[in-house]
Scaffold this motif. Structure first.
Motif, short mmCIF file in Angstrom:
data_model
loop_
_atom_site.label_atom_id
_atom_site.label_comp_id
_atom_site.label_asym_id
_atom_site.label_seq_id
_atom_site.Cartn_x
_atom_site.Cartn_y
_atom_site.Cartn_z
N THR A 1 11.52 48.94 -2.58
CA THR A 1 10.85 48.52 -1.43
C THR A 1 11.73 48.92 -0.11
O THR A 1 12.96 48.44 0.09
N ARG A 2 11.06 49.45 0.69
CA ARG A 2 11.46 50.01 2.03
C ARG A 2 11.01 48.89 2.83
O ARG A 2 10.18 48.72 3.10
N LEU B 1 17.63 41.21 11.57
CA LEU B 1 17.71 42.97 11.87
C LEU B 1 18.42 43.68 10.60
O LEU B 1 18.00 44.58 10.39
N SER B 2 19.54 43.09 10.54
CA SER B 2 20.49 43.51 9.52
C SER B 2 19.96 43.59 8.17
O SER B 2 20.49 44.23 7.10
N ASP B 3 18.84 43.12 7.91
CA ASP B 3 18.44 42.92 6.50
C ASP B 3 17.57 44.24 6.19
O ASP B 3 17.02 44.33 4.99
N SER B 4 17.34 45.06 7.04
CA SER B 4 16.47 46.15 6.89
C SER B 4 17.33 47.17 6.06
O SER B 4 18.64 47.20 6.08
N GLY B 5 16.62 47.95 5.02
CA GLY B 5 17.11 48.66 4.09
C GLY B 5 16.09 49.08 2.96
O GLY B 5 15.06 48.68 2.84
N PHE B 6 16.78 49.66 2.14
CA PHE B 6 15.80 50.01 0.63
C PHE B 6 16.29 49.06 -0.35
O PHE B 6 17.65 49.05 -0.55
N TYR B 7 15.54 48.25 -0.79
CA TYR B 7 15.89 47.31 -2.04
C TYR B 7 15.41 47.69 -3.31
O TYR B 7 14.16 48.12 -3.58
#
Lengths: 113, 113
Positions: free
Chosen positions: A108-109, A83-89
């Motif tokens: 990439t969202r 879950l903690s991998d969510s983010g804007f890369y």
């Protein structure tokens, strides 16, 4: 002129699924490449950087890995998303190691559910 | 570890007024300080930088001021326009650290008519 591409633009993945984000640069050779992650409302955290094919340096221990199979291709991967991998890369490139101007891709969202 | 941080998370500015975005830093060994602009849903874009041995640098409608005594950096935008609405990040750069950038958390600038 140089351009940088990232795909996909958005991605929704379940927890535990694999990940592959791709970044390519056009119009330059031997770029230095970077992967950043940006949490909502936060700054950019450098994840990986590369000075050449097959040369990857990791900035922080994490659930992710990076690879550079070709000079202008940079891939961010995970075997099992958290879950903690969510983010804007964000992928970025610079002309030389030590070059202070970095050029960023569109990002990439990623949402992990 | 040392970090680059920002004073205000949000700055509301009336169109035509001047904007001042502030940044505090703690690493005195930085060689350059850089400002990036990030529009919604896009990657950051380089605006201007200043070398650590300078006090002031001017660009097109932007001015960077560096006060090393109090470790403070500011970005001034003259005659703020709607297109200036974005998140602004300061970042520090050290030539002896391979050129990695360390970003602050950002300031959201909102331009009102």
């Amino acid at each position: 002129s140089q351009t940088i591409h990232q795909w996909p633009a958005t991605l929704v993945q379940p927890v535990g699924s694999p990940l592959s984000l791709e970044c390519t640069v056009e119009g330059t050779s031997n770029p230095n490449l970077y992967w950043y992650r940006q949490a909502a409302g936060r700054g950019l955290q450098l994840l990986f950087y590369s000075v050449g094919i097959g040369q990857i340096s990791s900035e922080v221990p994490q659930n992710l890995s990076a690879s550079r199979p070709q000079d202008r291709q940079f891939i961010l991967s995970s075997k099992k998303l958290l879950l903690s991998d969510s983010g804007f890369y964000l992928c970025a490139w610079s002309r030389l190691a030590g070059e202070r101007e970095q050029f960023f891709g569109p990002g990439t969202r990623l949402t992990v559910l | 570890g040392e970090s680059v941080g920002l004073h205000l998370p949000t700055l509301s500015v009336q169109e035509g007024d001047n904007s001042i975005i502030n940044c505090a830093y703690s690493n005195s060994a930085s060689d350059y300080f850089i400002w990036y602009k990030q529009e919604s849903g896009k990657g950051p874009q380089f605006i201007i930088d200043i070398r650590s041995n300078m006090d002031k640098r001017q660009g097109q409608r932007v001015t960077v001021l560096l006060n090393k005594t109090v470790k403070h950096l500011s970005l001034q935008i003259a005659a703020t326009q709607p297109g200036d609405s974005a998140v602004y990040f300061c970042a520090e750069f050290r030539t002896d650290s391979w050129g990695k950038l360390q970003f602050g958390s950002g300031t959201q600038v909102v331009v009102t008519p």
